[in-house]
Enzyme design. Structure first.
Site, mmCIF file in Angstrom:
data_model
loop_
_atom_site.group_PDB
_atom_site.id
_atom_site.type_symbol
_atom_site.label_atom_id
_atom_site.label_comp_id
_atom_site.label_asym_id
_atom_site.label_seq_id
_atom_site.Cartn_x
_atom_site.Cartn_y
_atom_site.Cartn_z
ATOM 1 N N ASP A 154 0.858 -1.184 0.000
ATOM 2 C CA ASP A 154 0.000 0.000 0.000
ATOM 3 C C ASP A 154 0.893 1.233 0.000
ATOM 4 O O ASP A 154 2.119 1.138 0.161
ATOM 5 C CB ASP A 154 -0.899 -0.007 1.249
ATOM 6 C CG ASP A 154 -1.927 1.125 1.277
ATOM 7 O OD1 ASP A 154 -2.363 1.548 0.184
ATOM 8 O OD2 ASP A 154 -2.296 1.577 2.367
ATOM 9 N N HIS A 155 0.290 2.395 -0.204
ATOM 10 C CA HIS A 155 0.963 3.672 -0.007
ATOM 11 C C HIS A 155 0.387 4.339 1.237
ATOM 12 O O HIS A 155 -0.824 4.462 1.377
ATOM 13 C CB HIS A 155 0.753 4.601 -1.211
ATOM 14 C CG HIS A 155 1.416 4.133 -2.454
ATOM 15 N ND1 HIS A 155 0.819 4.198 -3.702
ATOM 16 C CD2 HIS A 155 2.643 3.577 -2.661
ATOM 17 C CE1 HIS A 155 1.639 3.721 -4.613
ATOM 18 N NE2 HIS A 155 2.755 3.341 -4.002
ATOM 19 N N LEU A 196 -5.020 4.558 0.127
ATOM 20 C CA LEU A 196 -6.079 3.701 -0.418
ATOM 21 C C LEU A 196 -5.629 2.976 -1.683
ATOM 22 O O LEU A 196 -6.353 2.906 -2.669
ATOM 23 C CB LEU A 196 -7.349 4.524 -0.683
ATOM 24 C CG LEU A 196 -7.921 5.219 0.561
ATOM 25 C CD1 LEU A 196 -9.055 6.151 0.177
ATOM 26 C CD2 LEU A 196 -8.385 4.195 1.588
ATOM 27 N N HIS A 197 -4.429 2.404 -1.629
ATOM 28 C CA HIS A 197 -3.889 1.676 -2.771
ATOM 29 C C HIS A 197 -3.494 0.241 -2.407
ATOM 30 O O HIS A 197 -2.395 -0.216 -2.743
ATOM 31 C CB HIS A 197 -2.664 2.415 -3.338
ATOM 32 C CG HIS A 197 -2.940 3.813 -3.745
ATOM 33 N ND1 HIS A 197 -1.955 4.780 -3.816
ATOM 34 C CD2 HIS A 197 -4.101 4.423 -4.119
ATOM 35 C CE1 HIS A 197 -2.490 5.925 -4.206
ATOM 36 N NE2 HIS A 197 -3.792 5.735 -4.390
ATOM 37 N N PRO A 198 -4.337 -0.534 -1.723
ATOM 38 C CA PRO A 198 -3.970 -1.913 -1.375
ATOM 39 C C PRO A 198 -3.818 -2.764 -2.630
ATOM 40 O O PRO A 198 -4.612 -2.666 -3.565
ATOM 41 C CB PRO A 198 -5.138 -2.381 -0.507
ATOM 42 C CG PRO A 198 -6.307 -1.567 -0.962
ATOM 43 C CD PRO A 198 -5.722 -0.219 -1.303
#
Length: 583
Positions: free
Chosen positions: A295-296, A469-471
């Site tokens: 993630d980020h 919100l980048h899983p």
């Protein structure tokens, strides 16, 4: 609805919408989309008004509202994760920032076993096929795809100050962060068209919903896969609380980095020890399911503004009816923008080959939940490392499909990640302290002057950071022992009739928002699944620092010579394709 379909797509989100469009284009093929959420009704302003993006998050009508287990390196905090629970998936509730990532991301993918045809040259044609950029098509950008993109105007005084500050800080501009040169600063592409959100559902599903060979079932939550040996033959699901099932020639999981590994494990696919501990009988041994989770993480650096030039006054509740009416009847006004209209990418140290930091600039000081410094104008940048070496995992806790899985990202768990966080904060502060901001800068309010040393920065990040919100990456493509998906077919290893197409198949996260890469993967996967001839790799150069070109210090005007493809030396063609047979 039929009792059997050629393809059952589990998840009507970003990838599922694209696959439904492409696979149902063959009239002899029947396709069913099962979406656990509801429809993205055209009359719903919380989805379609770009400026309303903060409202669906946390709302159970739109959001799965996941959260992590206590993160051990963030003081035991649980980090909320919004995931779209509606047609269009997260593309119906995200920030509408369209970033492809760097060409180097995909060339890195191609270094993994079996991934040779996932380099930038092979991915670029699918990026182009999916998009229509209103800024104009060229060798790098598409002009005839279903996904229409607008370039942010980024013309307000604060945006102009930001871009000037980046130049003063020694960073070059670029024409297009999704084109020849990612590194630099520019207005951003956005999933906004004619004042409304351009979700995957709007782009791919809405135009083809009347196809006779396509059915879309909302409020339909998949609970398990049906098997004959190691072949998947259908899907069990619940609709409005009632159990149902459907047979399938093939099942394609498009649930994303959380739902896809969860459904695999519930169905007996994964690490046998994890499955047995959860009360599930193992069927296919794949220890990589749920591992490699990435993630980020991001923070906001916020400043107050001395001049009344931010969009802060529009947050006043009494103005909401006017904003809504202007958007509803004219598709214009403050409601017609996501306000993330510009930013850029830089390298924070000399050890990285391409940018490891992305800036989103916002002409207001506000959090995603809508809270803002009381009565003050302001501005902020959203920042965080893009290529962290942190890895987490996701696994089911028991055999009940309604039980949320255990999710742990291990944020801030590596020395390199913590070092980059210090670099990130210092680089952002350097830009925001430039003379271009002098007429506006009323001082940093987050984190504030009390956060200065390396340890103070890390402690603040641990306390204040949010997910971007980048899983992704939890069921990765590849051929090694920890891979889950065959990159040449998208089939789950050790199974028949089961494929995965979503962010979970990334081997590593890309250095930007992940929506565009997910859509590219779906476009490419559609050809692999349908047996179409893949698009030919693209023979175009891209900017790569140090690839046969001189390197000058930041701010040196000679750097500008490398901003445009007209000055590309022949050495850069190392990142393009000469012949498909040589790849």
């Amino acid at each position: 609805m039929r009792s059997r379909y050629d393809y059952v797509i589990v998840g009507g989100g970003s990838a599922g919408s694209a696959l439904a469009n492409r696979l149902s284009a063959d009239e002899s093929t029947t396709v069913l989309v099962l979406e656990a959420g509801r429809s993205d009704f055209i009359i719903d302003p919380l989805i379609h008004m770009p400026a309303a993006l903060m409202f669906p998050s946390g709302n159970p009508l739109y959001d799965w509202a996941y959260e992590t287990d206590p993160e051990p390196h963030m003081g035991g905090r649980r980090v909320p994760h919004a995931r779209g629970k509606v047609l269009g998936g997260s593309s119906s509730i995200n920030g509408m920032i369209f970033q492809r990532g760097n060409a180097g991301d995909y060339d890195k993918w191609a270094t993994f076993d079996g991934m040779e045809h996932w380099d930038y040259a092979h991915c670029l044609p699918y990026f182009k096929r999916m998009e229509t950029t209103t800024a104009g098509a060229d060798a790098w950008r598409g002009g005839a795809g279903p996904l229409k993109l607008e370039r942010g105007p980024a013309s307000s005084p604060l945006f102009q100050a930001f871009f000037e500050a980046t130049r003063q800080a020694g960073y070059a501009p670029t024409d297009d962060v999704n084109g020849y040169r990612q590194e630099g600063f520019a207005p951003f592409d956005r999933n906004v068209y004619q004042g409304s959100r351009m979700s995957a559902s709007r782009a791919y599903l809405r135009p083809i919903r009347n196809r006779k060979n396509l059915d879309i079932s909302t409020l339909s939550y998949a609970t398990g896969l049906r098997w004959e040996g190691t072949r998947v033959t259908g899907v069990d699901y619940q609709r409005l609380g009632r159990p149902r099932s459907v047979e399938a020639g093939e099942v394609i999981l498009c649930g994303g980095a959380f739902n896809t590994p969860q459904l695999l494990e519930l169905s007996g696919v994964g690490d046998p020890e994890v499955l047995r501990a959860a009360g599930v009988t193992p069927r296919v041994e794949l220890p990589g399911v749920g591992e490699n989770l990435q993630d980020h993480l991001e923070v906001y650096l916020q400043h107050t503004s001395l001049q009344p030039v931010s969009i802060s006054p529009w947050l006043k509740k009494w103005k909401a009816p006017y904003i809504g009416a202007q958007w509803l009847f004219a598709n214009s006004g403050v409601g017609a923008s996501n306000h993330f209209e510009g930013g850029g990418f830089i390298r924070t140290n000399d050890d990285v080959a391409y940018p490891n930091l992305m800036f989103h600039f916002l002409p207001i000081a506000v959090r995603y939940d809508g809270t803002a410094p009381e009565g003050k104008h302001g501005y902020q940048v959203h920042i965080g490392p893009m290529n962290s070496d942190v890895r987490g995992h996701l696994h089911i806790k028991d055999a009940d499909p309604s039980t949320r899985p255990s999710i742990l990202f291990n944020y801030l768990s590596t020395e390199n990640d913590r070092r980059e966080w210090v670099e990130v904060i210092r680089a952002a502060r350097h830009i925001l302290s430039q003379d271009a901001f002098a007429p506006f800068d009323g001082g940093e309010v987050s984190p504030g002057p009390g956060v200065e040393t390396d340890q103070e920065i890390i402690d603040w990040v641990a306390e204040d950071a949010e997910t971007a919100l980048h899983p992704s990456c939890s069921a990765k493509m590849g051929t090694d022992a920890m891979s889950v998906v065959d990159p040449s077919s998208m089939r789950v290893h050790g199974t028949q009739g089961l494929r995965v197409v979503d962010a979970s198949v990334f081997p590593t996260i890309t250095n930007g928002n992940i929506y565009a890469p997910v859509m590219m993967v779906a476009e490419k996967a559609a050809d692999l699944i349908a047996g179409n001839t893949p698009l030919r790799p693209a023979d175009v150069p891209v900017y790569k620092a140090g690839a046969g070109m001189p390197i000058y210090p930041p701010g040196d005007p000679r750097n500008d010579a490398w901003n445009t493809p007209d000055s590309v030396p022949s050495a850069l063609t190392a990142m393009s394709t000469d012949d498909e047979e040589t790849r």
